[in-house]
Design a protein around this motif. Structure first.
Motif, PDB file in Angstrom:
ATOM      1  N   THR A   1       4.392  -7.407  13.178  1.00  0.00           N
ATOM      2  CA  THR A   1       3.810  -6.071  13.151  1.00  0.00           C
ATOM      3  C   THR A   1       4.317  -5.326  11.923  1.00  0.00           C
ATOM      4  O   THR A   1       5.389  -5.623  11.381  1.00  0.00           O
ATOM      5  CB  THR A   1       4.178  -5.258  14.408  1.00  0.00           C
ATOM      6  N   CYS A   2       3.532  -4.342  11.502  1.00  0.00           N
ATOM      7  CA  CYS A   2       3.912  -3.513  10.350  1.00  0.00           C
ATOM      8  C   CYS A   2       3.313  -2.130  10.546  1.00  0.00           C
ATOM      9  O   CYS A   2       2.143  -1.995  10.910  1.00  0.00           O
ATOM     10  CB  CYS A   2       3.388  -4.135   9.050  1.00  0.00           C
ATOM     11  N   GLY A   3       4.108  -1.105  10.308  1.00  0.00           N
ATOM     12  CA  GLY A   3       3.617   0.261  10.398  1.00  0.00           C
ATOM     13  C   GLY A   3       4.092   1.078   9.222  1.00  0.00           C
ATOM     14  O   GLY A   3       5.232   0.940   8.765  1.00  0.00           O
ATOM     15  N   GLU A   4       3.195   1.940   8.730  1.00  0.00           N
ATOM     16  CA  GLU A   4       3.515   2.795   7.583  1.00  0.00           C
ATOM     17  C   GLU A   4       3.648   4.235   8.046  1.00  0.00           C
ATOM     18  O   GLU A   4       2.758   4.763   8.703  1.00  0.00           O
ATOM     19  CB  GLU A   4       2.407   2.670   6.525  1.00  0.00           C
ATOM     20  N   SER A   5       4.810   4.860   7.767  1.00  0.00           N
ATOM     21  CA  SER A   5       5.073   6.249   8.126  1.00  0.00           C
ATOM     22  C   SER A   5       4.976   6.414   9.645  1.00  0.00           C
ATOM     23  O   SER A   5       5.690   5.737  10.379  1.00  0.00           O
ATOM     24  CB  SER A   5       4.105   7.171   7.370  1.00  0.00           C
ATOM     25  N   ALA A   6       4.096   7.294  10.133  1.00  0.00           N
ATOM     26  CA  ALA A   6       3.957   7.436  11.586  1.00  0.00           C
ATOM     27  C   ALA A   6       3.578   6.121  12.238  1.00  0.00           C
ATOM     28  O   ALA A   6       3.928   5.864  13.394  1.00  0.00           O
ATOM     29  CB  ALA A   6       2.901   8.492  11.904  1.00  0.00           C
ATOM     30  N   GLY A   7       2.896   5.257  11.494  1.00  0.00           N
ATOM     31  CA  GLY A   7       2.600   3.932  11.997  1.00  0.00           C
ATOM     32  C   GLY A   7       3.850   3.097  12.182  1.00  0.00           C
ATOM     33  O   GLY A   7       3.883   2.184  13.024  1.00  0.00           O
ATOM     34  N   GLY A   8       4.898   3.383  11.392  1.00  0.00           N
ATOM     35  CA  GLY A   8       6.168   2.710  11.598  1.00  0.00           C
ATOM     36  C   GLY A   8       6.818   3.120  12.901  1.00  0.00           C
ATOM     37  O   GLY A   8       7.417   2.289  13.605  1.00  0.00           O
ATOM     38  N   THR A   9       6.686   4.402  13.249  1.00  0.00           N
ATOM     39  CA  THR A   9       7.158   4.862  14.555  1.00  0.00           C
ATOM     40  C   THR A   9       6.400   4.152  15.662  1.00  0.00           C
ATOM     41  O   THR A   9       6.983   3.735  16.669  1.00  0.00           O
ATOM     42  CB  THR A   9       6.963   6.381  14.679  1.00  0.00           C
ATOM     43  N   LEU A  10       5.092   4.011  15.482  1.00  0.00           N
ATOM     44  CA  LEU A  10       4.281   3.314  16.472  1.00  0.00           C
ATOM     45  C   LEU A  10       4.660   1.834  16.561  1.00  0.00           C
ATOM     46  O   LEU A  10       4.701   1.259  17.658  1.00  0.00           O
ATOM     47  CB  LEU A  10       2.801   3.454  16.128  1.00  0.00           C
TER      48      LEU A  10
END
Length: 317
Positions: A159-168
């Motif tokens: 998995t990989c999330g950027e910014s708020a996607g990193g929180t997700l």
């Protein structure tokens, strides 16, 4: 050249970007209406044409907790199947979509040699916590159970999330652990906000002037959460969770970023929990520098993508 309090110089290419924003008279996102903020974010992140070519791009939907969830599937060139990489976009939980992070997903596809699956989760404030998280988890579970349908392998999942996607992404890993699956073999968190609090050194040092501001983050959290109590929930603020059993992690932070210390502290918590964690800090960069890939001169963004590609590729092969 702008100088940081730690005597680190702001990257000259990023400084030019910030000067351009200033010359255009663009107000901070937190001062804009929701509609205007979404449109401005799209203008800043969507290139005129795709930057990186990939083997194929396919849009479809998958079942979610409140209806169908749109996803976009990026397949590398060559013969598959390829390991799957779930991607959750940034935008403070209230901005962003499949288009705003299309360039980044294409770059990740090439760098990781994975089938990248971008999740178009429900946005706040129309759908507050935990709607986005449940969508991301549902899409991740669907890919794990239906990998062959998208040309992906079944023996590894990242998995990989950027910014708020990193929180997700961190929240998805917690849900996968607590709900007995799916197994996540690696997570990449790109400058993630990990705590509903605004009292770190980086929030003070980088409160304004470096694209993302402290007031932006306050607005994002307030739009995302249903109440102050939600901010203390470990699925919303993953640094407050018990982190044993989390997947091996790569955490990327930026020096001129209000949430820099959120990422640093999360790495420390992961290591304290016995989770293999690698931390890369790009001292001279700002929050959100990775979706700026449509500017071919932003060399450090390309370097970071290569690092992510090596980390993910090493974990899923």
């Amino acid at each position: 050249m702008v100088c940081h309090t730690m005597s680190v110089l702001l990257d000259s290419q990023v400084e030019a970007f910030l000067h351009d924003l200033s010359d255009r008279g663009l107000p901070p996102l937190y001062r804009l209406s929701l509609e205007a903020a979404r449109e401005t974010y799209r203008e800043l992140t969507v290139p005129d044409e795709p930057v990186d070519a990939v083997g194929s791009v396919t849009d479809r939907t998958v079942p979610g907790p409140a209806g169908e969830i749109p996803i976009r599937i990026y397949a590398p060139s060559g013969d598959g199947p390829f390991p799957p990489l779930l991607f959750y976009h940034g935008g403070g939980w209230i901005l962003g979509d499949l288009e705003t992070h299309d360039a980044l997903c294409r770059a990740l596809t090439d760098a990781t040699d994975c089938v990248v699956v971008a999740v178009d989760y429900r946005l706040a404030p129309e759908h507050r916590f935990p709607a986005a998280l449940e969508d991301c988890y549902a899409a991740t579970r669907w890919v794990a159970n239906n990998a062959a349908a998208i040309g992906a392998t079944t023996d590894a999942l990242a998995t990989c999330g950027e910014s708020a996607g990193g929180t997700l992404a961190a929240g998805v890993a917690l849900l996968a652990r607590d709900r007995d699956g799916p197994t996540i073999d690696h997570q990449t968190l790109l400058y993630p906000p990990t705590n509903y609090a605004f009292d770190t050194d980086s929030y003070e040092e980088n409160a304004q002037g470096y694209f993302l501001t402290r007031e932006d983050m306050k607005r994002f959290w307030q739009g995302y959460l249903r109440s102050e109590l939600d901010g203390r929930h470990p699925y919303a603020s993953p640094i407050r969770a018990t982190l044993e059993g989390m997947p091996p992690s790569l955490v990327v932070t930026a020096g001129f970023d209000p949430v820099r210390d959120d990422g640093r502290a999360f790495v420390d918590r992961l290591e304290d929990a016995g989770v293999p964690a690698r931390h890369l800090e790009y001292d001279e960069m700002i929050h959100g520098f990775l979706p700026m890939l449509d500017d071919p001169e932003l060399d450090r963004a390309r370097e970071a993508i290569d690092e992510v590609g090596a980390a993910v590729g090493g974990a899923v092969r």
